[in-house]
Design a protein around this motif. Structure first.
Motif, PDB file in Angstrom:
ATOM      1  N   LYS A   4       0.838  -1.197   0.000  1.00 14.52           N
ATOM      2  CA  LYS A   4       0.000   0.000   0.000  1.00 14.52           C
ATOM      3  C   LYS A   4       0.873   1.247   0.000  1.00 14.52           C
ATOM      4  O   LYS A   4       1.785   1.390   0.814  1.00 14.52           O
ATOM      5  CB  LYS A   4      -0.915   0.000   1.223  1.00 14.52           C
ATOM      6  CG  LYS A   4      -1.854   1.200   1.276  1.00 14.52           C
ATOM      7  CD  LYS A   4      -2.721   1.138   2.531  1.00 14.52           C
ATOM      8  CE  LYS A   4      -3.633   2.342   2.616  1.00 14.52           C
ATOM      9  NZ  LYS A   4      -4.447   2.310   3.857  1.00 14.52           N
ATOM     10  N   GLN A   5       0.586   2.163  -0.912  1.00 11.84           N
ATOM     11  CA  GLN A   5       1.342   3.392  -0.996  1.00 11.84           C
ATOM     12  C   GLN A   5       0.610   4.496  -0.224  1.00 11.84           C
ATOM     13  O   GLN A   5      -0.620   4.563  -0.207  1.00 11.84           O
ATOM     14  CB  GLN A   5       1.513   3.816  -2.462  1.00 11.84           C
ATOM     15  CG  GLN A   5       2.318   2.821  -3.276  1.00 11.84           C
ATOM     16  CD  GLN A   5       3.727   2.678  -2.757  1.00 11.84           C
ATOM     17  OE1 GLN A   5       4.387   3.660  -2.438  1.00 11.84           O
ATOM     18  NE2 GLN A   5       4.200   1.439  -2.663  1.00 11.84           N
ATOM     19  N   PRO A   6       1.380   5.393   0.420  1.00 19.60           N
ATOM     20  CA  PRO A   6       0.726   6.465   1.171  1.00 19.60           C
ATOM     21  C   PRO A   6       0.001   7.423   0.230  1.00 19.60           C
ATOM     22  O   PRO A   6       0.443   7.657  -0.900  1.00 19.60           O
ATOM     23  CB  PRO A   6       1.904   7.162   1.870  1.00 19.60           C
ATOM     24  CG  PRO A   6       3.089   6.857   1.009  1.00 19.60           C
ATOM     25  CD  PRO A   6       2.839   5.481   0.470  1.00 19.60           C
ATOM     26  N   GLU A   7      -1.091   7.966   0.681  1.00 20.57           N
ATOM     27  CA  GLU A   7      -1.849   8.927  -0.115  1.00 20.57           C
ATOM     28  C   GLU A   7      -1.066  10.218  -0.236  1.00 20.57           C
ATOM     29  O   GLU A   7      -0.545  10.758   0.749  1.00 20.57           O
ATOM     30  CB  GLU A   7      -3.198   9.210   0.549  1.00 20.57           C
ATOM     31  CG  GLU A   7      -4.054  10.202  -0.210  1.00 20.57           C
ATOM     32  CD  GLU A   7      -5.345  10.527   0.512  1.00 20.57           C
ATOM     33  OE1 GLU A   7      -6.112  11.358   0.007  1.00 20.57           O
ATOM     34  OE2 GLU A   7      -5.563   9.943   1.592  1.00 20.57           O
ATOM     35  N   MET A  73      16.796   7.109   9.007  1.00 19.67           N
ATOM     36  CA  MET A  73      15.846   6.033   9.279  1.00 19.67           C
ATOM     37  C   MET A  73      15.793   5.035   8.116  1.00 19.67           C
ATOM     38  O   MET A  73      15.721   3.817   8.334  1.00 19.67           O
ATOM     39  CB  MET A  73      14.457   6.607   9.562  1.00 19.67           C
ATOM     40  CG  MET A  73      13.432   5.583   9.995  1.00 19.67           C
ATOM     41  SD  MET A  73      13.921   4.619  11.465  1.00 19.67           S
ATOM     42  CE  MET A  73      14.083   5.920  12.693  1.00 19.67           C
ATOM     43  N   ILE A  74      15.830   5.531   6.894  1.00 21.28           N
ATOM     44  CA  ILE A  74      15.820   4.631   5.741  1.00 21.28           C
ATOM     45  C   ILE A  74      17.048   3.729   5.764  1.00 21.28           C
ATOM     46  O   ILE A  74      16.954   2.511   5.555  1.00 21.28           O
ATOM     47  CB  ILE A  74      15.757   5.426   4.422  1.00 21.28           C
ATOM     48  CG1 ILE A  74      14.355   6.031   4.239  1.00 21.28           C
ATOM     49  CG2 ILE A  74      16.095   4.537   3.227  1.00 21.28           C
ATOM     50  CD1 ILE A  74      14.245   6.999   3.084  1.00 21.28           C
ATOM     51  N   LEU A  75      18.207   4.291   6.034  1.00 21.40           N
ATOM     52  CA  LEU A  75      19.428   3.490   6.076  1.00 21.40           C
ATOM     53  C   LEU A  75      19.411   2.506   7.237  1.00 21.40           C
ATOM     54  O   LEU A  75      19.899   1.379   7.117  1.00 21.40           O
ATOM     55  CB  LEU A  75      20.655   4.405   6.162  1.00 21.40           C
ATOM     56  CG  LEU A  75      20.945   5.195   4.876  1.00 21.40           C
ATOM     57  CD1 LEU A  75      22.038   6.222   5.110  1.00 21.40           C
ATOM     58  CD2 LEU A  75      21.329   4.256   3.742  1.00 21.40           C
ATOM     59  N   LEU A  76      18.830   2.912   8.378  1.00 17.14           N
ATOM     60  CA  LEU A  76      18.676   1.981   9.498  1.00 17.14           C
ATOM     61  C   LEU A  76      17.811   0.794   9.093  1.00 17.14           C
ATOM     62  O   LEU A  76      18.128  -0.362   9.401  1.00 17.14           O
ATOM     63  CB  LEU A  76      18.046   2.693  10.698  1.00 17.14           C
ATOM     64  CG  LEU A  76      18.961   3.203  11.805  1.00 17.14           C
ATOM     65  CD1 LEU A  76      18.129   3.869  12.887  1.00 17.14           C
ATOM     66  CD2 LEU A  76      19.804   2.093  12.400  1.00 17.14           C
ATOM     67  N   MET A  77      16.719   1.069   8.427  1.00 14.17           N
ATOM     68  CA  MET A  77      15.825  -0.004   7.996  1.00 14.17           C
ATOM     69  C   MET A  77      16.503  -0.915   6.980  1.00 14.17           C
ATOM     70  O   MET A  77      16.306  -2.135   7.008  1.00 14.17           O
ATOM     71  CB  MET A  77      14.537   0.595   7.420  1.00 14.17           C
ATOM     72  CG  MET A  77      13.653   1.242   8.475  1.00 14.17           C
ATOM     73  SD  MET A  77      12.131   1.938   7.772  1.00 14.17           S
ATOM     74  CE  MET A  77      11.262   2.374   9.285  1.00 14.17           C
ATOM     75  N   LYS A  78      17.305  -0.327   6.109  1.00  8.65           N
ATOM     76  CA  LYS A  78      18.030  -1.139   5.140  1.00  8.65           C
ATOM     77  C   LYS A  78      19.060  -2.024   5.836  1.00  8.65           C
ATOM     78  O   LYS A  78      19.158  -3.229   5.561  1.00  8.65           O
ATOM     79  CB  LYS A  78      18.710  -0.235   4.106  1.00  8.65           C
ATOM     80  CG  LYS A  78      17.771   0.324   3.038  1.00  8.65           C
ATOM     81  CD  LYS A  78      18.521   1.237   2.084  1.00  8.65           C
ATOM     82  CE  LYS A  78      17.684   1.579   0.867  1.00  8.65           C
ATOM     83  NZ  LYS A  78      17.565   0.461  -0.078  1.00  8.65           N
ATOM     84  N   GLU A 221       4.753   2.270   7.742  1.00  7.45           N
ATOM     85  CA  GLU A 221       3.935   2.985   6.756  1.00  7.45           C
ATOM     86  C   GLU A 221       3.267   4.205   7.366  1.00  7.45           C
ATOM     87  O   GLU A 221       3.107   5.234   6.703  1.00  7.45           O
ATOM     88  CB  GLU A 221       2.885   2.045   6.168  1.00  7.45           C
ATOM     89  CG  GLU A 221       3.468   0.997   5.232  1.00  7.45           C
ATOM     90  CD  GLU A 221       2.385   0.261   4.466  1.00  7.45           C
ATOM     91  OE1 GLU A 221       1.214   0.724   4.490  1.00  7.45           O
ATOM     92  OE2 GLU A 221       2.701  -0.762   3.842  1.00  7.45           O
ATOM     93  N   LYS A 222       2.878   4.115   8.628  1.00  7.55           N
ATOM     94  CA  LYS A 222       2.254   5.241   9.322  1.00  7.55           C
ATOM     95  C   LYS A 222       3.164   6.465   9.295  1.00  7.55           C
ATOM     96  O   LYS A 222       2.700   7.603   9.212  1.00  7.55           O
ATOM     97  CB  LYS A 222       1.935   4.838  10.760  1.00  7.55           C
ATOM     98  CG  LYS A 222       1.519   5.969  11.680  1.00  7.55           C
ATOM     99  CD  LYS A 222       1.304   5.462  13.099  1.00  7.55           C
ATOM    100  CE  LYS A 222       1.061   6.590  14.080  1.00  7.55           C
ATOM    101  NZ  LYS A 222       0.879   6.085  15.467  1.00  7.55           N
ATOM    102  N   SER A 228      10.206  -2.279   0.844  1.00  5.05           N
ATOM    103  CA  SER A 228       9.875  -3.679   0.599  1.00  5.05           C
ATOM    104  C   SER A 228      11.063  -4.529   1.050  1.00  5.05           C
ATOM    105  O   SER A 228      12.165  -4.011   1.255  1.00  5.05           O
ATOM    106  CB  SER A 228       9.612  -3.913  -0.883  1.00  5.05           C
ATOM    107  OG  SER A 228      10.807  -3.752  -1.623  1.00  5.05           O
ATOM    108  N   PRO A 229      10.887  -5.837   1.214  1.00  3.37           N
ATOM    109  CA  PRO A 229      12.028  -6.696   1.571  1.00  3.37           C
ATOM    110  C   PRO A 229      13.191  -6.552   0.596  1.00  3.37           C
ATOM    111  O   PRO A 229      14.359  -6.626   0.999  1.00  3.37           O
ATOM    112  CB  PRO A 229      11.416  -8.100   1.522  1.00  3.37           C
ATOM    113  CG  PRO A 229       9.973  -7.893   1.858  1.00  3.37           C
ATOM    114  CD  PRO A 229       9.616  -6.593   1.197  1.00  3.37           C
TER     115      PRO A 229
END
Length: 291
Positions: A4-7, A73-78, A221-222, A228-229
């Motif tokens: 699901k993509q954010p609006e 945060m993006i790099l942490l998640m990666k 997502e919130k 994605s994986p």
């Protein structure tokens, strides 16, 4: 299933060029968004008293600081895709709550960093503490950079602190300021609950930083993160070579084992020199990427 993509919300702007008819242009609304804060949250199954105004505000601060530091945060998640499976497995095997994986994030950003004080690795051990928990620290080998061994050592510290305090929230705070420091503050203020203590700014924010990571990771997502994986980094397939003797030249050794010096150091950051002197009775497991 498609993610699901954010609006996307747009602002409408009326453009009136001199030589043409007016038209409406839609521009993405880039104004900062207010998030709905969690109504309840726990750390290691211990409730956070969000009914206290200062506690709620401290949590909000860390959520906004980290949610809007998108690049970090993006790099942490990666990076989490590469390292968290190993950390979670070791925490579970040692009876330490999974929420302590966020402690490694807060300590190092899941990178082998060095603090100004000289703490190193994902778990930021100082040399004396590392040796206390059976990590080898020499000019050639520094096991503070060994993910598995350092995580096991961190578990030993965390369990020792739990035996002292009896609750995991205090254990997390003690990782930042030391058991002696936290115990002193509890005694001086005659309070046993972390949330009732007046502490230095770093430790006061520390547990809330872990909580913010937990909230954002579990509700990505919130907060506008839609990885994605496939977007996350992965650990390649590795094989281990047992070494009990000396290696006089790691670059040559790497080539003989169908890899190179760069890859050897990348997956064995605990090797701190260009050679390895064997310790009597000790076997080192060196990881090699599989072709």
């Amino acid at each position: 299933m498609d993610q699901k993509q954010p609006e996307i919300i747009y602002q409408e702007v009326i453009v009136s060029p001199e030589s043409g008819e007016e038209f409406v242009m839609k521009i993405p609304d880039t104004r900062a968004k207010l998030f709905d804060m969690p109504e309840a949250i726990t750390f290691a199954d211990e409730p956070v008293p969000l009914d206290l105004d200062d506690v709620k505000e401290r949590l909000e601060r860390e959520i906004y600081v980290n949610a809007y530091w998108q690049s970090n945060m993006i790099l942490l998640m990666k990076r989490a895709g590469r390292y968290m499976p190993t950390i979670e497995k070791i925490l579970h095997a040692n009876g330490v709550p999974e929420d302590f994986k966020y402690l490694a994030m807060a300590e190092s950003g899941l990178m082998n960093v060095t603090s100004p004080a000289g703490a190193k690795g994902f778990w930021q051990f100082m040399p004396a503490t590392a040796k206390e928990y059976n990590l080898e620290v020499t000019n050639e080998v520094d096991e503070r950079y060994h993910l598995e061994k350092a995580t096991i050592a961190a578990c030993q510290y965390l369990k020792k602190a739990f035996a002292r305090y009896g609750n995991w929230t205090s254990v997390a705070a003690s990782y930042n300021m030391g058991m002696g420091g936290l115990s002193k503050r509890k005694s001086e203020q005659r309070q046993h609950n972390y949330y009732d203590l007046l502490l230095n700014d770093e430790t006061s924010r520390y547990v809330f930083r872990l909580l913010a990571f937990k909230e954002i990771f579990e509700n990505a997502e919130k907060y506008g993160f839609n990885l994605s994986p496939e977007d996350k980094y992965a650990m390649p397939r590795l094989r281990e070579v047992a070494v009990s003797g000396d290696i006089t030249n790691l670059a040559e050794w790497a080539i003989k084992h169908n890899t190179n010096y760069k890859m050897l150091k990348l997956y064995n950051p605990w090797l701190r020199s260009d050679k390895l002197k064997g310790s009597k009775g000790k076997v080192y497991e060196i990881k090699i990427p599989m072709k």
